[in-house]
Design a protein around this motif. Structure first.
Motif, short mmCIF file in Angstrom:
data_model
loop_
_atom_site.label_atom_id
_atom_site.label_comp_id
_atom_site.label_asym_id
_atom_site.label_seq_id
_atom_site.Cartn_x
_atom_site.Cartn_y
_atom_site.Cartn_z
N THR A 45 -0.61 11.07 2.23
CA THR A 45 -0.22 9.67 2.11
C THR A 45 0.52 9.22 3.36
OG1 THR A 45 1.11 8.06 0.86
CG2 THR A 45 1.90 10.33 0.92
N PRO A 46 0.37 7.95 3.76
CA PRO A 46 1.12 7.44 4.89
C PRO A 46 2.51 6.91 4.49
CG PRO A 46 -0.43 5.80 4.17
CD PRO A 46 -0.66 6.99 3.31
N ALA A 47 2.75 6.81 3.18
CA ALA A 47 4.02 6.26 2.71
C ALA A 47 4.52 7.07 1.51
CB ALA A 47 3.87 4.79 2.34
N PRO A 48 5.20 8.19 1.75
CA PRO A 48 5.68 9.02 0.64
C PRO A 48 6.56 8.22 -0.33
CG PRO A 48 5.91 10.16 2.73
CD PRO A 48 5.53 8.76 3.05
N GLY A 49 6.28 8.37 -1.62
CA GLY A 49 7.07 7.68 -2.65
C GLY A 49 6.52 6.31 -3.02
N ALA A 50 5.60 5.76 -2.21
CA ALA A 50 5.03 4.44 -2.52
C ALA A 50 3.97 4.56 -3.62
CB ALA A 50 4.41 3.83 -1.27
N VAL A 51 3.72 3.45 -4.31
CA VAL A 51 2.77 3.42 -5.42
C VAL A 51 1.53 2.64 -5.02
CG1 VAL A 51 2.40 2.69 -7.81
CG2 VAL A 51 4.65 3.56 -7.11
N ILE A 52 0.35 3.21 -5.31
CA ILE A 52 -0.91 2.52 -5.00
C ILE A 52 -1.11 1.37 -5.99
CG2 ILE A 52 -3.42 2.73 -4.88
CD1 ILE A 52 -3.07 5.60 -3.99
N THR A 53 -1.28 0.17 -5.45
CA THR A 53 -1.47 -1.01 -6.30
C THR A 53 -2.86 -1.62 -6.17
OG1 THR A 53 -0.53 -2.41 -4.56
CG2 THR A 53 0.98 -1.59 -6.27
N SER A 54 -3.60 -1.24 -5.12
CA SER A 54 -4.94 -1.78 -4.94
C SER A 54 -5.77 -0.78 -4.15
CB SER A 54 -4.89 -3.12 -4.20
OG SER A 54 -6.19 -3.67 -4.08
N HIS A 55 -6.99 -0.51 -4.64
CA HIS A 55 -7.86 0.48 -4.00
C HIS A 55 -8.90 -0.18 -3.10
CE1 HIS A 55 -6.59 4.14 -6.20
NE2 HIS A 55 -6.24 3.28 -7.16
N PHE A 56 -9.59 0.66 -2.35
CA PHE A 56 -10.72 0.25 -1.50
C PHE A 56 -11.81 -0.33 -2.39
CE2 PHE A 56 -14.73 1.02 0.68
CZ PHE A 56 -14.46 0.67 2.00
N SER A 57 -12.35 -1.49 -2.03
CA SER A 57 -13.34 -2.13 -2.88
C SER A 57 -14.22 -3.07 -2.05
CB SER A 57 -12.67 -2.92 -4.00
OG SER A 57 -13.63 -3.63 -4.75
N SER A 58 -15.49 -3.16 -2.44
CA SER A 58 -16.39 -4.10 -1.77
C SER A 58 -16.17 -5.53 -2.26
CB SER A 58 -17.84 -3.69 -2.01
OG SER A 58 -18.12 -3.67 -3.41
N TYR A 59 -15.42 -5.70 -3.39
CA TYR A 59 -15.16 -7.05 -3.92
C TYR A 59 -13.83 -7.04 -4.66
CZ TYR A 59 -15.81 -11.47 -6.40
OH TYR A 59 -15.66 -12.75 -6.88
N ARG A 60 -12.93 -7.94 -4.23
CA ARG A 60 -11.63 -8.08 -4.88
C ARG A 60 -11.15 -9.52 -4.73
NH1 ARG A 60 -5.83 -6.17 -2.53
NH2 ARG A 60 -6.49 -7.83 -1.10
N ILE A 61 -10.52 -10.04 -5.74
CA ILE A 61 -9.94 -11.38 -5.65
C ILE A 61 -8.69 -11.31 -4.78
CG2 ILE A 61 -8.93 -13.31 -6.91
CD1 ILE A 61 -11.92 -12.92 -7.41
#
Length: 461
Positions: A299-315
């Protein structure tokens, strides 16, 4: 024999020689094609046409003359007719080119045969085999009138290492026929040393290294160095690679077995090793047994939480419209440290439109990582950074609804799913059970590098 008798004999000899010379000239006039041969005969007769056999008896010498005019066995016309009647076959060879057509290839081999060209052009299987993307060795047997007798095309099977395919096109009384066979090519190890004077590819070409091998070297060292860009005048490269032969002729190159390169960023070495276990996968390692591809941090940010993933379509959270999301978002308080996931060089550090404060780092040749929406930047362009070092802090600059890090991994400028990349690039070393076998491979690689250098030095001298 008295003096008078000797004078008479001398006159008789001279008359005989003159008669022989007249006969030779008359024969040459009726056979002009043999002027050179006639000249040789004339000179021989003039120099030693009279052969003397000395037989001493009672202080007397008897001289006998032997004269013979040499005639050719056959006339010039007969010899010419015999040559015309002989069925000659001419042999020619070349290699295919990416721009070849059926007509261009045959023309390059001096084949003038409309039937052969039509057969190749109109027979899909033949055209595909002859003009495929892979380099092919082509041999032609041609009649004196430039008609094709037989065409043989050989090339390495890209899907089966060490195997070759060969197509033979043959003229028959009923037209052309073709057949394809496969077999095992002879593998040898080719060695080369490159002393760079200007560009990478010009240097490898001058050293006789196939383009496919030169590209392999770039890919092998890509995780640790951009060899093509970093290489400078005076740098060196030693490489050992598979070379396949068929009937003593080179069909093509296979895998790079080992390579050693000296570039601006330092020295790098790679050795191909295939474990004995059938299920094990071969890979390139450093001579110390470490995977050439360095492990990436999870991870590039230890302790951070993933809130959005890689996607071909996102609002999009700001604009409310559907867009691709080319990275992963890590949410954390402003000021949370951001670290680089691998060694690299900073290629961008500053403001970049909707990304706000952003940093781009290049790792090796093609892979880069991108960090955006930072509250602060701690590096500058051109700076070398080590894996795990802090390069900035999480923020909410640019088009952002809250503090987070937008993180991307890019291959040759194209964004890839960071979670997949981070999961796949886990460097592994040589297992303890394979250490002894691996040491032998490394020792052979070192001998190959030394031999390549010695050959280059010998050729230079």
């Amino acid at each position: 024999m008295n003096t008078q008798e000797q004078d008479v004999m001398s006159q008789e000899q001279q008359g005989t020689l003159r008669q022989a010379a007249h006969e030779a000239r008359d024969w040459l006039r009726t056979h002009p094609g043999f002027g050179a041969a006639g000249l040789v005969v004339s000179l021989a007769l003039g120099a030693s046409g009279a052969f003397a056999v000395v037989q001493p008896a009672n202080d007397q010498v008897v001289v006998r003359q032997v004269l013979e005019v040499v005639q050719p066995v056959t006339s010039y016309e007969q010899q010419s007719a015999a040559l015309r009647a002989h069925d000659f076959t001419l042999y020619r060879s070349t290699e295919t080119r990416s721009t070849d057509t059926a007509g261009a290839l045959l023309k390059r081999m001096a084949v003038q045969d409309g039937a052969a060209e039509s057969y190749v052009r109109e027979t899909d299987a033949v055209r595909t085999e002859l003009l495929g993307p892979q380099d092919r060795l082509v041999k032609a047997e041609v009649y004196p009138d430039h008609r094709l007798k037989q065409l043989t095309v050989s090339w390495l099977d890209a899907e089966r290492p060490g195997r070759y395919r060969q197509m033979t096109l043959t003229r028959t009384d009923k037209g052309f026929v073709h057949q394809v066979k496969t077999g095992s090519a002879e593998m040898t190890v080719a060695l080369a040393q490159v002393n760079v004077r200007d560009s990478y590819f010009r240097a490898t070409t001058q050293a006789g290294i196939p383009e496919a091998v030169a590209n392999q070297v770039l890919d092998i060292f890509e995780p640790v160095a951009d060899v093509q860009r970093e290489i400078r005048k005076g740098d060196q490269l030693q490489v050992a690679y598979e070379r396949y032969l068929l009937d003593g002729q080179i069909l093509g190159a296979g895998r790079v077995l080992s390579a050693s390169v000296q570039v601006k960023s330092g020295s790098h070495q790679a050795v191909w090793y295939q474990p004995a276990r059938k299920s094990a996968k071969g890979d390139y390692y450093t001579p110390e047994g470490e995977g050439l591809t360095p492990a990436l941090l999870p991870t590039p940010a230890p302790g951070a939480v993933i809130t959005s993933h890689f996607s071909s379509y996102r609002i999009h959270p700001v604009f409310g419209v559907g867009r691709p999301h080319t990275g992963v978002d890590y949410a954390a308080p402003t000021g949370t440290p951001v670290q680089t996931i691998a060694d690299g060089v900073v290629t961008f550090a500053g403001w970049q439109n909707g990304y706000g404060n952003a940093i781009e780092i290049q790792h090796g040749g093609k892979q880069t990582t991108f960090y955006a929406h930072l509250s602060s930047i701690g590096v500058r362009v051109g700076e070398k950074v080590e894996q795990g070092v802090e390069i900035g802090k999480i923020g909410s600059t640019g088009w952002s609804t809250g503090p987070h890090l937008h993180f991307e991994t890019r291959n040759n400028g194209v964004a890839e799913d960071p979670m997949v990349v981070l999961a796949e690039q886990r460097s592994t070393g040589i297992a303890a059970s394979e250490r002894e076998a691996f040491r032998q491979v490394v020792a052979q690689a070192q001998r190959n590098w030394d031999m390549a250098e010695a050959i280059q030095l010998a050729s230079a001298e």
